[in-house]
Design a protein around this motif. Structure first.
Motif, mmCIF file in Angstrom:
data_model
loop_
_atom_site.group_PDB
_atom_site.id
_atom_site.type_symbol
_atom_site.label_atom_id
_atom_site.label_comp_id
_atom_site.label_asym_id
_atom_site.label_seq_id
_atom_site.Cartn_x
_atom_site.Cartn_y
_atom_site.Cartn_z
ATOM 1 N N ARG A 1 0.994 -0.811 0.176
ATOM 2 C CA ARG A 1 0.256 0.051 0.513
ATOM 3 C C ARG A 1 1.231 1.248 0.165
ATOM 4 O O ARG A 1 0.582 2.131 -0.843
ATOM 5 C CB ARG A 1 -0.933 -0.274 1.366
ATOM 6 C CG ARG A 1 -1.902 1.228 1.075
ATOM 7 C CD ARG A 1 -2.849 0.649 2.653
ATOM 8 N NE ARG A 1 -4.001 1.764 2.231
ATOM 9 C CZ ARG A 1 -5.266 1.994 2.390
ATOM 10 N NH1 ARG A 1 -5.993 0.884 2.934
ATOM 11 N NH2 ARG A 1 -5.877 2.563 2.632
ATOM 12 N N ARG B 1 -17.774 -6.964 -4.717
ATOM 13 C CA ARG B 1 -16.442 -6.870 -3.332
ATOM 14 C C ARG B 1 -15.787 -7.637 -3.746
ATOM 15 O O ARG B 1 -14.082 -7.123 -4.258
ATOM 16 C CB ARG B 1 -16.859 -6.112 -1.989
ATOM 17 C CG ARG B 1 -18.284 -5.690 -1.589
ATOM 18 C CD ARG B 1 -19.268 -5.961 -1.019
ATOM 19 N NE ARG B 1 -20.422 -5.432 -0.993
ATOM 20 C CZ ARG B 1 -20.987 -3.964 -0.418
ATOM 21 N NH1 ARG B 1 -19.859 -3.161 -0.354
ATOM 22 N NH2 ARG B 1 -21.758 -3.177 -0.785
ATOM 23 N N PHE C 1 -13.478 -7.495 -7.280
ATOM 24 C CA PHE C 1 -13.271 -6.206 -6.786
ATOM 25 C C PHE C 1 -12.048 -6.552 -6.690
ATOM 26 O O PHE C 1 -10.661 -5.901 -7.149
ATOM 27 C CB PHE C 1 -13.939 -4.992 -6.740
ATOM 28 C CG PHE C 1 -14.264 -4.578 -8.346
ATOM 29 C CD1 PHE C 1 -15.648 -5.232 -9.133
ATOM 30 C CD2 PHE C 1 -13.719 -3.494 -9.227
ATOM 31 C CE1 PHE C 1 -16.288 -4.889 -9.456
ATOM 32 C CE2 PHE C 1 -14.435 -3.528 -10.409
ATOM 33 C CZ PHE C 1 -15.634 -3.725 -10.705
ATOM 34 N N LEU D 1 -19.640 -5.590 5.103
ATOM 35 C CA LEU D 1 -20.798 -4.887 3.818
ATOM 36 C C LEU D 1 -21.249 -5.802 3.358
ATOM 37 O O LEU D 1 -19.643 -6.393 3.278
ATOM 38 C CB LEU D 1 -20.208 -3.392 3.480
ATOM 39 C CG LEU D 1 -19.229 -2.830 4.405
ATOM 40 C CD1 LEU D 1 -18.935 -1.328 3.814
ATOM 41 C CD2 LEU D 1 -20.897 -2.193 5.016
ATOM 42 N N PRO D 2 -22.217 -5.654 2.378
ATOM 43 C CA PRO D 2 -23.634 -4.802 2.690
ATOM 44 C C PRO D 2 -23.887 -5.030 3.774
ATOM 45 O O PRO D 2 -24.343 -6.280 4.414
ATOM 46 C CB PRO D 2 -24.102 -4.557 1.522
ATOM 47 C CG PRO D 2 -23.866 -6.106 1.212
ATOM 48 C CD PRO D 2 -22.486 -6.378 0.892
ATOM 49 N N ALA D 3 -24.302 -4.172 5.000
ATOM 50 C CA ALA D 3 -24.884 -4.271 6.270
ATOM 51 C C ALA D 3 -26.977 -3.830 5.469
ATOM 52 O O ALA D 3 -26.610 -3.387 4.671
ATOM 53 C CB ALA D 3 -24.471 -3.152 6.772
ATOM 54 N N VAL E 1 -16.884 6.300 6.615
ATOM 55 C CA VAL E 1 -15.736 6.473 7.116
ATOM 56 C C VAL E 1 -14.447 4.977 7.588
ATOM 57 O O VAL E 1 -13.814 4.551 7.015
ATOM 58 C CB VAL E 1 -14.585 7.876 6.929
ATOM 59 C CG1 VAL E 1 -13.296 8.089 7.248
ATOM 60 C CG2 VAL E 1 -15.593 9.179 6.302
ATOM 61 N N LEU F 1 -15.598 2.452 8.352
ATOM 62 C CA LEU F 1 -15.727 1.357 7.126
ATOM 63 C C LEU F 1 -15.676 0.986 5.892
ATOM 64 O O LEU F 1 -15.277 0.045 5.429
ATOM 65 C CB LEU F 1 -17.579 0.947 7.464
ATOM 66 C CG LEU F 1 -18.636 0.646 8.739
ATOM 67 C CD1 LEU F 1 -20.018 1.527 8.167
ATOM 68 C CD2 LEU F 1 -18.598 -1.131 8.836
ATOM 69 N N TYR F 2 -15.871 2.278 5.318
ATOM 70 C CA TYR F 2 -14.886 2.057 4.117
ATOM 71 C C TYR F 2 -13.253 2.111 4.139
ATOM 72 O O TYR F 2 -13.218 1.414 3.330
ATOM 73 C CB TYR F 2 -15.106 3.629 3.581
ATOM 74 C CG TYR F 2 -16.236 3.630 2.412
ATOM 75 C CD1 TYR F 2 -17.560 2.675 2.584
ATOM 76 C CD2 TYR F 2 -16.414 4.861 2.182
ATOM 77 C CE1 TYR F 2 -18.369 3.381 2.519
ATOM 78 C CE2 TYR F 2 -18.328 4.823 1.993
ATOM 79 C CZ TYR F 2 -19.233 3.963 1.965
ATOM 80 O OH TYR F 2 -20.183 4.043 2.229
ATOM 81 N N LYS F 3 -12.756 2.682 5.037
ATOM 82 C CA LYS F 3 -11.400 2.531 5.426
ATOM 83 C C LYS F 3 -10.943 1.082 5.879
ATOM 84 O O LYS F 3 -10.281 0.145 4.824
ATOM 85 C CB LYS F 3 -10.776 2.698 6.497
ATOM 86 C CG LYS F 3 -10.573 4.045 6.008
ATOM 87 C CD LYS F 3 -9.478 4.821 6.975
ATOM 88 C CE LYS F 3 -9.290 6.282 7.374
ATOM 89 N NZ LYS F 3 -8.989 7.211 8.385
ATOM 90 N N ALA G 1 -12.855 -2.315 4.659
ATOM 91 C CA ALA G 1 -12.453 -2.666 3.473
ATOM 92 C C ALA G 1 -11.620 -2.192 2.579
ATOM 93 O O ALA G 1 -10.860 -3.088 1.735
ATOM 94 C CB ALA G 1 -14.468 -2.649 2.501
ATOM 95 N N SER G 2 -10.911 -1.033 2.386
ATOM 96 C CA SER G 2 -9.948 -0.636 1.498
ATOM 97 C C SER G 2 -8.704 -1.568 2.083
ATOM 98 O O SER G 2 -7.846 -1.688 0.954
ATOM 99 C CB SER G 2 -9.531 0.797 1.685
ATOM 100 O OG SER G 2 -8.567 1.001 2.962
ATOM 101 N N PRO H 1 -7.833 -5.758 -0.667
ATOM 102 C CA PRO H 1 -7.275 -6.085 -1.966
ATOM 103 C C PRO H 1 -5.998 -6.409 -1.125
ATOM 104 O O PRO H 1 -4.966 -6.734 -2.112
ATOM 105 C CB PRO H 1 -6.877 -4.769 -2.395
ATOM 106 C CG PRO H 1 -8.817 -3.658 -2.140
ATOM 107 C CD PRO H 1 -8.763 -4.447 -0.922
ATOM 108 N N TYR H 2 -5.210 -5.526 -0.697
ATOM 109 C CA TYR H 2 -3.939 -5.460 0.013
ATOM 110 C C TYR H 2 -3.484 -6.733 0.365
ATOM 111 O O TYR H 2 -2.561 -6.641 0.419
ATOM 112 C CB TYR H 2 -3.444 -4.345 0.619
ATOM 113 C CG TYR H 2 -3.164 -3.333 0.297
ATOM 114 C CD1 TYR H 2 -2.696 -2.282 -0.971
ATOM 115 C CD2 TYR H 2 -4.447 -2.084 -0.216
ATOM 116 C CE1 TYR H 2 -2.309 -1.962 -1.659
ATOM 117 C CE2 TYR H 2 -4.446 -0.946 -0.569
ATOM 118 C CZ TYR H 2 -3.289 -0.754 -1.344
ATOM 119 O OH TYR H 2 -3.618 0.180 -2.174
#
Lengths: 400, 400, 400
Positions: free
Chosen positions: A50, A77, A80, A335-337, A359, A361-363, A365-366, A369-370
């Motif tokens: 990252r 998700r 991707f 997610l999704p909730a 925010v 929650l998105y982090k 998930a981010s 991929p890593y």
């Protein structure tokens, strides 16, 4: 917040101290099959990849090659995340579409596994819907490509990444944990933190057990107080309960099962309220699908939904959140909730709670991929720190 | 006809004189939101990328990276154009499949936008079927990824390319215009040329308005005489009419609305006969879909088709073509066309007319991948002429 | 078993002696349209590419570019083979989905062929279901892109690879033959070997004829004794029979048609028992589909299945295998096979026979991606041995 070259070098130095030889050319199935060093190496490599990307340093270590994805379930998700991870390393994704409802037979699995693997470097599989099937399927694929390699059919053995099975969801739990590590400012700060992994009501039926199982199986390794809570009958797999208990004992944390959300949330530092189906229902469902008894399946769904409906009060409300540590526990979800009043009438969480944690929650998930890229990286390079040092030295720009 | 290195250098020189700073890290929504310099820069970069490819010079400026495509509609052509553009620059395409008929809600859009963007460099969206929805959807995605970047969720902000919305179809109109520029031997030759953008009969229903809107919104910038013609009731969006009027005034051209194909075709240098649905019908349709009134939708379709049938004489015949400038107007279409006697009994154009313009039609379409690539390029490189000079100097062969 | 650099160089030396100029920028339709040198060049390049990959030498000769795949049939294996081949050379695959049951019309084919080819380097097509249609479709695409190139629509002409048509299945038959060459230790050992290409019973209906046709059309070139066997009425195309006869005469082998499996299997070195539909049925089927007579189609299927059922004794049993050369003939199949007692009640082959040949069957299949890559390579490089020498000298690692 971009990391400096010195910081990346320091992470590589940490990685150098970890034993990862057994990950080389190996599969990643369950976190509890990996040593602490191996788990930490995944986190370290994920953070390094990252940081390099944030510094526009290319980490394309494959000049060509394929990542095969097999989704025996719909998934945007994870699809991707896997595609992103492969792309980050230079692999192209090829999806193998298999019928969603089909439980594959051994021979067919072996044949297909070889047929899609002539040029495969990695195979990512998601197969979480049928208890007793998902992990078995992955093992069959793993053995088939090992035999294919031994027999000279495949010029290399592709390694497997479990993108969610019936037992564990390691890319999710490890992304979640990496989020927690960053949120609390380091793994050393996790000792004694309380996490509530609790069941929550959802109007949909039959959500897999691998998320709660994955969470208790991993989070119990870090000296945390892990509490699992669910209504009567909503048990998860006993084997994983044992794993969590042993982990907790070893790590100096604790593991217990509570009977109410209230008890689990009380003074929790982290809450993870999420719906799942009872293990017994999942077992019956697998049996009925296998026997093609679709009328009985509908009946099972109906009964299950009726039973779920008895526990609509298992939901993450503002009131409950107030009872957590300083009223500010970290709210987590894969997610999704199912959000009450937004995606459904009554669901897992109040909209206001969910919105406040958008925010984080998105982090959370981010990281996925890593994490996946790190798992692939560690399976493909015998000397991961050496390879990463070389990438850092070359500093080939990703966007030229 | 391959361009020489000197010619490419000269185009780069032209590009150098254009102000494109505002395109950097920005989205491309509507041509009329872009300055003349920006529009010209897209044409210039598209031609340079094409010339380089024709000279087997690699323009792979990304060493890895993803182009996400979101098609809320079936689309072969645009899908391939976007994939070609991404590939030309080194990005791998990942399709996000969303249900065709589904009108997405804000929260879900925001969440999905972030979930697919962890490693996205560009997002291409086609969402043209619902008036008032397509552009709104794109704006929501754009804002969501901006927030995601601001909040540290995304390590970079992917830029958006509008692959067709309810308002504009910029990749189509700009490919069309680049074709016209080449056909007439230069942009300086367009002043005073007459283009007839006219409605034409088709047995199918509900074709989007973004093509005629895109054409009048862009072509009116070049000093041309733009005539829009359609039967009563087949109005397009008033806002775009205003754009065309203003453009025409500024560019020294003209814009008017005619009531017959005959008037529009008379002495036209270019004709663009194409079916679309009345704005009012599209609005009602969006409302009915939103309300889930599918019976009423069927009824609307029936009424619309009956109304269309009154205007079967709005078709591009050989007779009409004879009335154009020297009987030789350039016939244009975004394809696929409804060809009378070939793809349908009665349609937009006589087969003999269509066949005569087959090569120009294919050429027209051939610009689209380069237009898309140019939009991406200008959004990703702060100094596009510098980057292109470097690619030309390196002259790395595409086919090695 | 990895080949050494010296061995690879020796293969390149062999390749140097073969005339391949006519393959450059050309299509690959039927093996019998290619000279012996051209056929041998495909084998040689396939083996070289495989040896390089086994030595972790990158063969990525395209820095960007697209391989378009058109599957007018479902296909997992061929899809993955084509994707693997493209990836090995540096091309990204874009699938063109066309409706399975649709027989395309000339104009539409021409338009689509151009629309998807603006940046296509190669187009792989599978269209095997309709007699008289598949090859015709490919020729139409081939001509369309040639015209597109001549007219300046396309900046290059993509070359075509036949991934299976109604007449031939060259990537299958050549992968099969390369397997046979390796199995018997060299092409020089094939003279006088007997191969039985026989019909076999399957509970499914309407399998294409291109496999048996491809096999007799290719294997007859190597001095082998080729025997085709099928029940009365299960004829294949007469033209291909003629090809096989001529090939056999030229190569010093033989070709004959037998009426029983027993006769064909007797002392055979290789057996290839596989189901197909009678030519006459395939013709009628094509006609009925073309006329949209779907009730009559069902009736045809029913009659055909009833007729098939008369020949359930056409199956590859252990007893039959014992009658082959030393009881040890090489069993071949293009997969998937209908295995008695496993994938169906009664099928093409006994499970015990199939299981014994699992490894050879997988190896057989493993050649296909390399055969496809070799076809692409020879169509794209005028001096293939020079290019391969350069790749070997550069020795750029695939996994860095």
């Amino acid at each position: 917040m971009k990391k400096t070259k010195a910081e990346i070098l320091s992470m590589i130095e940490t990685l150098k101290g970890l034993k990862t030889e057994n990950m080389y050319l190996n599969d990643f199935f369950h976190t509890w099959k990996e040593t602490d060093d191996e788990i930490n190496a995944v986190f370290e490599v994920a953070e390094i990849l990252r940081a390099m990307r944030e510094n526009n340093i290319s980490t394309k270590v494959f000049d060509s090659g394929l990542g095969i994805s097999v989704f025996r379930d719909n998934s945007t998700r994870t699809r991707f995340s896997f595609a992103s991870a492969c792309n980050l390393l230079g692999l192209e994704v090829q999806d193998l579409d298999e019928k969603v409802s089909q439980i594959a037979h051994g021979e067919t699995v072996r044949e297909t596994a070889n047929m899609v693997s002539f040029m495969a470097d990695v195979i990512g599989i998601r197969d979480d819907m049928y208890i007793g099937k998902g992990h078995t399927y992955m093992k069959t694929v793993s053995e088939a490509v090992q035999e294919g390699y031994n027999d000279g059919v495949l010029e290399q053995r592709p390694t497997l990444v479990n993108l969610q099975c019936d037992i564990d969801h390691p890319t999710q739990s490890m992304a979640d944990m990496l989020h927690v590590i960053n949120y609390f400012g380091g793994v050393e700060n996790l000792k004694g933190k309380k996490i509530a992994m609790t069941w929550a009501y959802s109007p949909s039926y039959g959500k897999p057990l691998s998320v709660p199982q994955g969470i208790i199986g991993l989070f119990s390794r870090f000296g945390m107080d892990v509490v699992l809570a669910h209504p009567e009958g909503y048990d998860i797999m006993g084997d994983v309960i044992e794993v969590a208990k042993e982990n907790a004992a070893k790590s100096g944390g604790s593991f217990k099962i509570a009977n109410t959300m209230e008890e689990a949330f009380k003074d929790a530092d982290i809450v993870y309220p999420k719906s799942w189906a009872p293990y017994a229902v999942m077992e019956e469902r697998t049996k009925l699908v296998g026997e093609g008894k679709f009328d009985e399946l509908k009946d099972l769904e109906k009964r299950c939904l009726e039973n779920n409906a008895k526990f609509k009060n298992w939901t993450c409300t503002e009131e409950l959140m107030k009872t957590t540590k300083d009223g500010k526990a970290l709210y987590m979800h894969c997610l999704p909730a199912d959000i009450s009043g937004l995606s459904c009438k009554e669901g897992e969480v109040d909209q206001s709670v969910f919105d406040r944690y958008l925010v984080p929650l998105y982090k959370e998930a981010s990281y996925k991929p890593y994490i996946i890229a790190a798992m692939i990286f560690l399976a493909k390079f015998k000397d991961p720190s050496g390879k990463l040092t070389q990438l850092l030295d070359d500093a080939k720009p990703r966007i030229k």
